[in-house]
Design a protein around this motif. Structure first.
Motif, short mmCIF file in Angstrom:
data_model
loop_
_atom_site.label_atom_id
_atom_site.label_comp_id
_atom_site.label_asym_id
_atom_site.label_seq_id
_atom_site.Cartn_x
_atom_site.Cartn_y
_atom_site.Cartn_z
N CYS A 76 1.72 -6.53 -6.77
CA CYS A 76 1.60 -5.48 -5.75
C CYS A 76 1.16 -6.08 -4.41
O CYS A 76 0.50 -7.12 -4.37
CB CYS A 76 0.59 -4.42 -6.20
SG CYS A 76 1.13 -3.49 -7.67
N ASP A 77 1.52 -5.40 -3.34
CA ASP A 77 1.16 -5.87 -2.01
C ASP A 77 -0.23 -5.41 -1.61
O ASP A 77 -0.94 -6.08 -0.86
CB ASP A 77 2.16 -5.35 -0.98
CG ASP A 77 3.57 -5.83 -1.25
OD1 ASP A 77 3.78 -7.06 -1.18
OD2 ASP A 77 4.45 -5.00 -1.55
N GLY B 71 4.14 -14.83 -3.95
CA GLY B 71 3.80 -13.84 -2.94
C GLY B 71 3.75 -14.46 -1.55
O GLY B 71 4.21 -13.86 -0.57
N GLU B 72 3.21 -15.67 -1.47
CA GLU B 72 3.16 -16.37 -0.17
C GLU B 72 4.56 -16.77 0.29
O GLU B 72 4.87 -16.73 1.48
CB GLU B 72 2.28 -17.62 -0.29
CG GLU B 72 0.79 -17.31 -0.42
CD GLU B 72 0.25 -16.60 0.82
OE1 GLU B 72 0.74 -16.85 1.93
OE2 GLU B 72 -0.66 -15.77 0.66
N VAL B 73 5.42 -17.17 -0.67
CA VAL B 73 6.80 -17.50 -0.31
C VAL B 73 7.51 -16.27 0.26
O VAL B 73 8.19 -16.34 1.29
CB VAL B 73 7.57 -18.04 -1.53
CG1 VAL B 73 9.05 -18.19 -1.21
CG2 VAL B 73 7.00 -19.39 -1.96
N TYR C 139 -6.76 -1.79 0.35
CA TYR C 139 -7.16 -3.20 0.38
C TYR C 139 -5.96 -4.10 0.10
O TYR C 139 -5.02 -3.72 -0.60
CB TYR C 139 -8.30 -3.48 -0.61
CG TYR C 139 -7.91 -3.43 -2.07
CD1 TYR C 139 -7.71 -4.61 -2.80
CD2 TYR C 139 -7.77 -2.22 -2.74
CE1 TYR C 139 -7.38 -4.58 -4.13
CE2 TYR C 139 -7.44 -2.19 -4.08
CZ TYR C 139 -7.24 -3.37 -4.77
OH TYR C 139 -6.88 -3.32 -6.10
N TYR C 140 -6.00 -5.29 0.68
CA TYR C 140 -4.88 -6.22 0.59
C TYR C 140 -5.38 -7.63 0.88
O TYR C 140 -6.44 -7.83 1.48
CB TYR C 140 -3.76 -5.82 1.56
CG TYR C 140 -4.22 -5.64 2.99
CD1 TYR C 140 -4.15 -6.70 3.91
CD2 TYR C 140 -4.72 -4.43 3.44
CE1 TYR C 140 -4.56 -6.54 5.21
CE2 TYR C 140 -5.14 -4.26 4.75
CZ TYR C 140 -5.06 -5.32 5.64
OH TYR C 140 -5.48 -5.15 6.94
N ASN D 242 -0.80 -0.22 -5.65
CA ASN D 242 -1.48 0.07 -6.92
C ASN D 242 -2.63 1.01 -6.62
O ASN D 242 -3.55 0.65 -5.89
CB ASN D 242 -1.99 -1.24 -7.55
CG ASN D 242 -2.48 -1.02 -8.97
OD1 ASN D 242 -3.50 -0.37 -9.18
ND2 ASN D 242 -1.78 -1.57 -9.94
N VAL D 243 -2.58 2.23 -7.18
CA VAL D 243 -3.55 3.25 -6.79
C VAL D 243 -4.07 3.99 -8.02
O VAL D 243 -3.39 4.08 -9.04
CB VAL D 243 -2.93 4.27 -5.81
CG1 VAL D 243 -2.27 3.56 -4.64
CG2 VAL D 243 -1.90 5.17 -6.51
N PRO D 244 -5.29 4.54 -7.95
CA PRO D 244 -5.78 5.40 -9.03
C PRO D 244 -5.16 6.79 -8.93
O PRO D 244 -4.59 7.16 -7.89
CB PRO D 244 -7.29 5.44 -8.77
CG PRO D 244 -7.41 5.25 -7.30
CD PRO D 244 -6.30 4.34 -6.89
N ALA D 245 -5.28 7.57 -9.99
CA ALA D 245 -4.69 8.91 -10.01
C ALA D 245 -5.25 9.78 -8.89
O ALA D 245 -4.53 10.60 -8.32
CB ALA D 245 -4.94 9.56 -11.37
N SER D 246 -6.53 9.62 -8.57
CA SER D 246 -7.14 10.44 -7.53
C SER D 246 -6.46 10.20 -6.18
O SER D 246 -6.25 11.13 -5.40
CB SER D 246 -8.63 10.15 -7.42
OG SER D 246 -8.86 8.77 -7.15
#
Length: 302
Positions: free
Chosen positions: A140-141, A75-77, A277-278, A98-102
């Motif tokens: 995921c980002d 990911g860093e590369v 968030y990331y 990446n997310v919840p259904a809501s």
């Protein structure tokens, strides 16, 4: 070095996808090329990284350890190479969320159309799942979660509504037949439609009026998997099978049409809305930087 990175990336793709065909399909390469890359990598390292069968591919213990370090490192590369993306007129690349259904149902629909229109060269890859997720290990980002499910080492910014409520509702016909609860504990004598997380946990129903907080764990004729089964529970509630407890925005169309009737509305408990968030990298990938800026601009307008 470039060949080694390519082989490592192939291993990561196959391990995450759970198979060569799945990884090849998503990556636009052939399964045989991925298999050859993995063979070279295992020969170079002198250990087996994946258990292979006709039905599945699973990491060995050595593979698991490599995955834990490899995902963040690659990911860093990618982030380092993506620095040049900032010199383009428009960011290019894939943004994996990446997310919840809501969030997929209530937050993203209003954000994605204007974002995709503003950044036509960005591809959004959205994974919908519940629970705690290591977004780096998952490839995921960024992710969207609520405050109690945020990783402590992540940067978090508000996204979507800042105040939400869980609503409780039932079909008018059900309430005419079974009566209308006057207190949350009355739900223990009703047919309630529950949700269960992938972990097996079933969240309790929480209510609040003034300073009084009440938590109940009712029972009923239907339990659905939180995420994919929620719409089935809503349909069952509309059909009169029982009482449902879900995001107010999710139930709002049914409440407005009269298909569902509010239950214990004075007890609906408010909570803080979700966050994007990331990881706190010095250089964010250009697609993620564009999305973060877009989300923050939307919050200012609200």
């Amino acid at each position: 070095m470039a060949a080694q990175l390519s082989d490592l990336a192939a291993f990561l793709a196959v391990a995450r996808a759970g198979g060569f065909r799945e990884a090849a399909r998503s990556g636009g390469v052939s399964p045989s090329s991925l298999s050859e890359a993995l063979r070279r990598l295992e020969a170079r390292l002198g250990v087996r990284l994946l258990h292979r069968s006709t039905r599945s591919v699973m990491p060995t213990e050595a593979g698991v350890r490599l995955l834990e370090r490899l995902g963040p490192a690659l990911g860093e590369v990618e982030a380092a190479l993506d620095v040049v993306n900032g010199f383009r007129d428009r960011p290019v690349g894939t943004l994996r969320l990446n997310v919840p259904a809501s969030a997929a149902r209530l937050v993203l629909p209003s954000l994605l159309p204007p974002f995709l229109a503003a950044y036509p060269d960005i591809v959004l890859d959205v994974v919908v799942e519940e629970g705690f997720v290591d977004i780096l290990a998952a490839g995921c980002d960024a992710g969207i979660r609520y405050e109690e499910r945020l990783a402590q080492d992540m940067i978090a910014i508000p996204i979507g509504p800042r105040r939400q409520r869980m609503a409780t509702a039932a079909a008018p016909a059900y309430l005419e037949a079974r009566g209308r609860p006057a207190h949350p504990r009355d739900l223990l004598n009703h047919a309630c439609l529950r949700g269960r997380f992938a972990s097996g946990a079933m969240p309790a129903w929480e209510f609040q009026r003034s300073a009084e907080v009440v938590t109940v764990e009712p029972s009923g004729p239907l339990i659905v998997r939180v995420s994919g089964g929620v719409d089935l529970a809503v349909d069952a509630a509309v059909a009169g099978c029982g009482i449902i407890h879900l995001f107010e925005e999710w139930l709002r169309p049914y409440l407005e049409s009269g298909a569902l009737e509010p239950v214990l509305e004075s007890w609906w408990r408010p909570f803080t809305g979700p966050f994007l968030y990331y990881p706190g990298r010095r250089y964010l990938p250009a697609p993620l930087r564009a999305f973060v800026d877009f989300v923050q601009a939307q919050q200012v307008q609200v």
